[in-house]
Design a protein around this motif. Structure first.
Motif, PDB file in Angstrom:
ATOM      1  N   THR A 248       0.803  -1.222   0.000  1.00  0.00           N
ATOM      2  CA  THR A 248       0.000   0.000   0.000  1.00  0.00           C
ATOM      3  C   THR A 248       0.836   1.273   0.000  1.00  0.00           C
ATOM      4  N   ASP A 249       2.117   1.177   0.336  1.00  0.00           N
ATOM      5  CA  ASP A 249       3.019   2.307   0.526  1.00  0.00           C
ATOM      6  C   ASP A 249       2.605   3.173   1.713  1.00  0.00           C
ATOM      7  N   ASN A 250       1.748   2.634   2.593  1.00  0.00           N
ATOM      8  CA  ASN A 250       1.335   3.370   3.787  1.00  0.00           C
ATOM      9  C   ASN A 250       2.508   3.513   4.751  1.00  0.00           C
ATOM     10  N   PHE A 251       2.615   4.690   5.362  1.00  0.00           N
ATOM     11  CA  PHE A 251       3.630   4.939   6.367  1.00  0.00           C
ATOM     12  C   PHE A 251       3.320   4.106   7.606  1.00  0.00           C
ATOM     13  N   MET A 252       4.347   3.424   8.120  1.00  0.00           N
ATOM     14  CA  MET A 252       4.192   2.564   9.289  1.00  0.00           C
ATOM     15  C   MET A 252       4.975   3.083  10.492  1.00  0.00           C
ATOM     16  N   GLY A 253       6.208   3.547  10.241  1.00  0.00           N
ATOM     17  CA  GLY A 253       7.023   3.951  11.363  1.00  0.00           C
ATOM     18  C   GLY A 253       8.415   4.389  10.960  1.00  0.00           C
ATOM     19  N   LEU A 254       9.253   4.456  11.981  1.00  0.00           N
ATOM     20  CA  LEU A 254      10.615   4.945  11.845  1.00  0.00           C
ATOM     21  C   LEU A 254      11.534   4.009  12.610  1.00  0.00           C
ATOM     22  N   VAL A 255      12.678   3.713  12.041  1.00  0.00           N
ATOM     23  CA  VAL A 255      13.705   2.923  12.732  1.00  0.00           C
ATOM     24  C   VAL A 255      15.027   3.661  12.572  1.00  0.00           C
TER      25      VAL A 255
ATOM     26  N   GLU B 225      22.762   2.629  19.016  1.00  0.00           N
ATOM     27  CA  GLU B 225      21.510   2.132  19.586  1.00  0.00           C
ATOM     28  C   GLU B 225      20.474   1.985  18.483  1.00  0.00           C
ATOM     29  N   ILE B 226      19.765   0.877  18.476  1.00  0.00           N
ATOM     30  CA  ILE B 226      18.642   0.721  17.567  1.00  0.00           C
ATOM     31  C   ILE B 226      17.394   1.217  18.276  1.00  0.00           C
ATOM     32  N   SER B 227      16.636   2.032  17.574  1.00  0.00           N
ATOM     33  CA  SER B 227      15.383   2.575  18.099  1.00  0.00           C
ATOM     34  C   SER B 227      14.309   2.394  17.032  1.00  0.00           C
ATOM     35  N   TYR B 228      13.074   2.335  17.469  1.00  0.00           N
ATOM     36  CA  TYR B 228      11.975   2.148  16.527  1.00  0.00           C
ATOM     37  C   TYR B 228      10.699   2.704  17.126  1.00  0.00           C
ATOM     38  N   GLN B 229       9.869   3.224  16.231  1.00  0.00           N
ATOM     39  CA  GLN B 229       8.542   3.710  16.587  1.00  0.00           C
ATOM     40  C   GLN B 229       7.617   3.334  15.433  1.00  0.00           C
TER      41      GLN B 229
ATOM     42  N   ALA C 170      20.035  -1.371  22.750  1.00  0.00           N
ATOM     43  CA  ALA C 170      18.681  -0.812  22.705  1.00  0.00           C
ATOM     44  C   ALA C 170      18.313  -0.436  24.129  1.00  0.00           C
ATOM     45  N   GLU C 171      17.585   0.656  24.265  1.00  0.00           N
ATOM     46  CA  GLU C 171      17.133   1.084  25.584  1.00  0.00           C
ATOM     47  C   GLU C 171      15.639   1.316  25.529  1.00  0.00           C
ATOM     48  N   THR C 172      14.924   0.743  26.482  1.00  0.00           N
ATOM     49  CA  THR C 172      13.478   0.919  26.561  1.00  0.00           C
ATOM     50  C   THR C 172      13.058   0.916  28.018  1.00  0.00           C
ATOM     51  N   GLN C 173      11.946   1.534  28.305  1.00  0.00           N
ATOM     52  CA  GLN C 173      11.447   1.492  29.670  1.00  0.00           C
ATOM     53  C   GLN C 173      11.067   0.054  30.010  1.00  0.00           C
ATOM     54  N   THR C 174      11.374  -0.369  31.224  1.00  0.00           N
ATOM     55  CA  THR C 174      10.981  -1.722  31.647  1.00  0.00           C
ATOM     56  C   THR C 174       9.465  -1.864  31.632  1.00  0.00           C
ATOM     57  N   ALA C 175       8.746  -0.773  31.801  1.00  0.00           N
ATOM     58  CA  ALA C 175       7.283  -0.814  31.760  1.00  0.00           C
ATOM     59  C   ALA C 175       6.759  -1.099  30.355  1.00  0.00           C
TER      60      ALA C 175
END
Length: 161
Positions: free
Chosen positions: A66-73, A85-89, A122-127
């Motif tokens: 679809t070429d729809n935007f999904m996110g950023l890495v 660091e690898i990050s993703y949203q 990679a860093e993420t909140q434990t929550a």
């Protein structure tokens, strides 16, 4: 450009500002990332991403069919400065369907085997249990937890074999 079974991963460009802005303004996406960003802060971040130096990598993820935007890495220097660091949203409508796993695995492999990095963190909140599970599923190991940004953070890593 990279490609997975279901996604295209392209270098971030100015034409991506409108799509990426959706991530910074989404309350669900930003729940574990310090909250929704103010417009000026978003613009500063987007400009910094566009004009980054050689050890900063930002990619936009789109669905193939679809070429729809999904996110950023991204791959960029971790707060401690020793490793990238690898990050993703990803936007919420793409959560829980394996897209992030697919994309993040490809970028980890790129970092370790094309950029020849000895280690990626990679860093993420434990929550953020979903993110913790994703990183563990990809073979990243929990190194330690720390307090940063007024929350407990989990630092994960993976080394080249």
């Amino acid at each position: 450009m990279f490609e997975t079974q279901r996604c295209f991963i392209n270098t971030f460009h100015k034409t991506d500002y409108v799509d990426v802005r959706k991530l910074f303004a989404n309350q669900d996406v930003r729940k574990f990332l310090g909250g929704v960003r103010q417009e000026y802060s978003i613009e500063v971040s987007l400009d910094a991403m566009l004009n980054s130096s050689d050890d900063y990598f930002y990619w936009v993820v789109r669905e193939k069919h679809t070429d729809n935007f999904m996110g950023l890495v991204s791959l960029d220097p971790h707060h401690e400065g020793l490793y990238l660091e690898i990050s993703y949203q990803f936007l919420p409508n793409w959560w829980g369907k394996g897209y992030a796993t697919e994309v993040v695995q490809l970028i980890i492999n790129y970092a370790l085997y094309e950029l020849n990095l000895s280690k990626v963190v990679a860093e993420t909140q434990t929550a953020n249990t979903s993110s913790c599970r994703l990183l563990e599923r990809l073979g990243m190991e929990l190194e330690r937890t720390i307090s940063r940004f007024e929350a407990e953070q989990a630092i994960y890593s993976i080394k080249s074999s």
